[in-house]
Design an enzyme around this catalytic site. Structure first.
Site, PDB file in Angstrom:
ATOM      1  N   HIS A 243      25.978   9.476  26.357  1.00 17.85           N
ATOM      2  CA  HIS A 243      25.489   8.558  25.992  1.00 17.85           C
ATOM      3  C   HIS A 243      24.881   8.173  24.498  1.00 17.85           C
ATOM      4  O   HIS A 243      24.282   8.649  23.290  1.00 17.85           O
ATOM      5  CB  HIS A 243      24.147   8.282  26.625  1.00 17.85           C
TER       6      HIS A 243
ATOM      7  N   ASP B 291      16.911   4.930  31.693  1.00 19.25           N
ATOM      8  CA  ASP B 291      17.291   5.402  30.304  1.00 19.25           C
ATOM      9  C   ASP B 291      15.792   5.687  29.562  1.00 19.25           C
ATOM     10  O   ASP B 291      15.538   4.322  29.241  1.00 19.25           O
ATOM     11  CB  ASP B 291      18.081   4.303  29.669  1.00 19.25           C
TER      12      ASP B 291
ATOM     13  N   SER C 242      21.786  12.016  25.843  1.00 18.81           N
ATOM     14  CA  SER C 242      22.266  10.578  24.959  1.00 18.81           C
ATOM     15  C   SER C 242      21.812  11.211  23.016  1.00 18.81           C
ATOM     16  O   SER C 242      21.292  12.683  23.237  1.00 18.81           O
ATOM     17  CB  SER C 242      20.554   9.443  24.753  1.00 18.81           C
TER      18      SER C 242
ATOM     19  N   MET D  24      16.028   0.087  30.866  1.00 19.53           N
ATOM     20  CA  MET D  24      15.031   1.385  30.172  1.00 19.53           C
ATOM     21  C   MET D  24      13.746   1.736  30.492  1.00 19.53           C
ATOM     22  O   MET D  24      12.715   0.758  30.451  1.00 19.53           O
ATOM     23  CB  MET D  24      14.424   0.424  28.657  1.00 19.53           C
TER      24      MET D  24
ATOM     25  N   MET E  75      22.093   1.595  17.228  1.00 17.12           N
ATOM     26  CA  MET E  75      20.670   0.755  16.583  1.00 17.12           C
ATOM     27  C   MET E  75      20.636   0.021  15.722  1.00 17.12           C
ATOM     28  O   MET E  75      21.436   0.914  14.710  1.00 17.12           O
ATOM     29  CB  MET E  75      19.462   1.868  16.740  1.00 17.12           C
TER      30      MET E  75
ATOM     31  N   MET F 126      21.674  -1.534  20.685  1.00 18.96           N
ATOM     32  CA  MET F 126      20.680  -2.210  20.203  1.00 18.96           C
ATOM     33  C   MET F 126      20.931  -2.711  19.192  1.00 18.96           C
ATOM     34  O   MET F 126      20.404  -2.617  18.724  1.00 18.96           O
ATOM     35  CB  MET F 126      19.793  -0.871  20.382  1.00 18.96           C
TER      36      MET F 126
ATOM     37  N   HIS G 269      25.435   2.622  24.430  1.00 17.16           N
ATOM     38  CA  HIS G 269      23.879   1.510  24.656  1.00 17.16           C
ATOM     39  C   HIS G 269      24.399   0.861  23.447  1.00 17.16           C
ATOM     40  O   HIS G 269      23.389   1.178  22.646  1.00 17.16           O
ATOM     41  CB  HIS G 269      22.860   2.553  24.892  1.00 17.16           C
TER      42      HIS G 269
ATOM     43  N   ASP H 124      24.220   5.872  22.065  1.00 15.73           N
ATOM     44  CA  ASP H 124      22.690   4.601  21.534  1.00 15.73           C
ATOM     45  C   ASP H 124      23.261   3.978  19.644  1.00 15.73           C
ATOM     46  O   ASP H 124      22.550   5.044  18.574  1.00 15.73           O
ATOM     47  CB  ASP H 124      21.362   5.859  20.976  1.00 15.73           C
TER      48      ASP H 124
END
Ligand code: DX5
Ligand code: ZN
Length: 235
Positions: free
Chosen positions: A44, A192, A19, A154, A48, A85, A83, A46
């Site tokens: 990966h 993850d 990540s 998660m 957010m 979020m 991913h 992430d």
């Protein structure tokens, strides 16, 4: 029969997905290249939005910038495993598809219409995944298992790297593995959060085949050493 052998009934190729949340943000392109040279299978990514999770990272433009760096020495494409979020999901999912994402996972509790969001990700040419927080049940999978290419479990509460592994994720992983086996579909099971050299084997034994690791990898001086140590645990 040893339950572990039973769980390993269909031999799965393990994938390690560092990540970049824990990478050096001042040189993300170089970090992507070096972690791939060190043996990473996926990147990966992430995302957010400081709304669905209390943190803010990067968007489609950064994915686009990193896309040319996500290649192996032989020029083969390394999947960018986005991913999300974020809430809402749909517009950003489509923007990431255009920005070069290969897989796009979202939290079903962040989408008003989960089936529709899965469809739009696949229509945009990406593989689609659902991501479940530690306290989230997996019931929704029963109704969309035919549209899912990836389940992302998660094992930390989303928003930050460097947190401790939440053990209940192992039990959920076993349940999802059984669901995937009975579906007969080729669905990847990714875990993850809080994954280290010393717990990755337990996560694999619970049925995972894909492993996100941020701080365990980028927190080390030599990425190759730690990735090889993870692979040795999985051998
Ligand atoms: C957390 C992210 C994870 C995180 C993993 O919200 O989804 O991917 O970066 O980081 P580590 O491996 O440090 O727990
Ligand atoms: Zn993640």
């Amino acid at each position: 029969m040893d339950p572990r052998i039973d769980r390993m009934s269909t031999p799965r190729t393990y994938r390690i997905a560092p990540s970049i949340l824990s990478a050096d943000f001042a040189k993300l392109g170089a970090e992507v290249r070096s972690v791939i040279d060190a043996g990473a299978d996926w990147i990966h990514f992430d995302v957010m939005d400081n709304h669905y999770v209390p943190n803010l990272t990067f968007g489609p433009m950064v994915c686009e910038a990193l896309r040319p760096h996500a290649v192996k020495a032989d020029g083969s494409r390394v999947p960018i495993d986005v991913h999300l979020m974020v809430q809402p999901v749909d517009a950003l999912a489509q923007a990431f598809a255009k920005a070069g994402a290969d897989l796009i996972s979202f939290h079903p509790d962040a989408s008003t219409h989960v089936d529709r969001t899965l469809q739009l990700i696949k229509a945009a040419g990406c593989q689609a995944g659902l991501t479940f927080n530690p306290a989230m049940p997996i019931d929704v999978l029963e109704w969309v298992i035919d549209k899912v290419d990836l389940v992302l479990l998660m094992s930390v509460n989303p928003g930050f790297g460097g947190q401790s592994f939440i053990d209940s994720a192992l039990r959920k992983c076993e349940k999802v593995r059984r669901l995937i086996e009975s579906s007969g579909r080729d669905i990847r099971l990714e875990v993850d959060g809080g994954i280290k050299v010393d717990n990755i084997r337990r996560v694999a034994d619970a049925g995972a085949d894909t492993f996100v690791a941020g701080s365990a990898i980028f927190g080390q001086p030599d990425y190759k050493t730690v990735i090889e140590a993870m692979r040795a645990q999985l051998a």
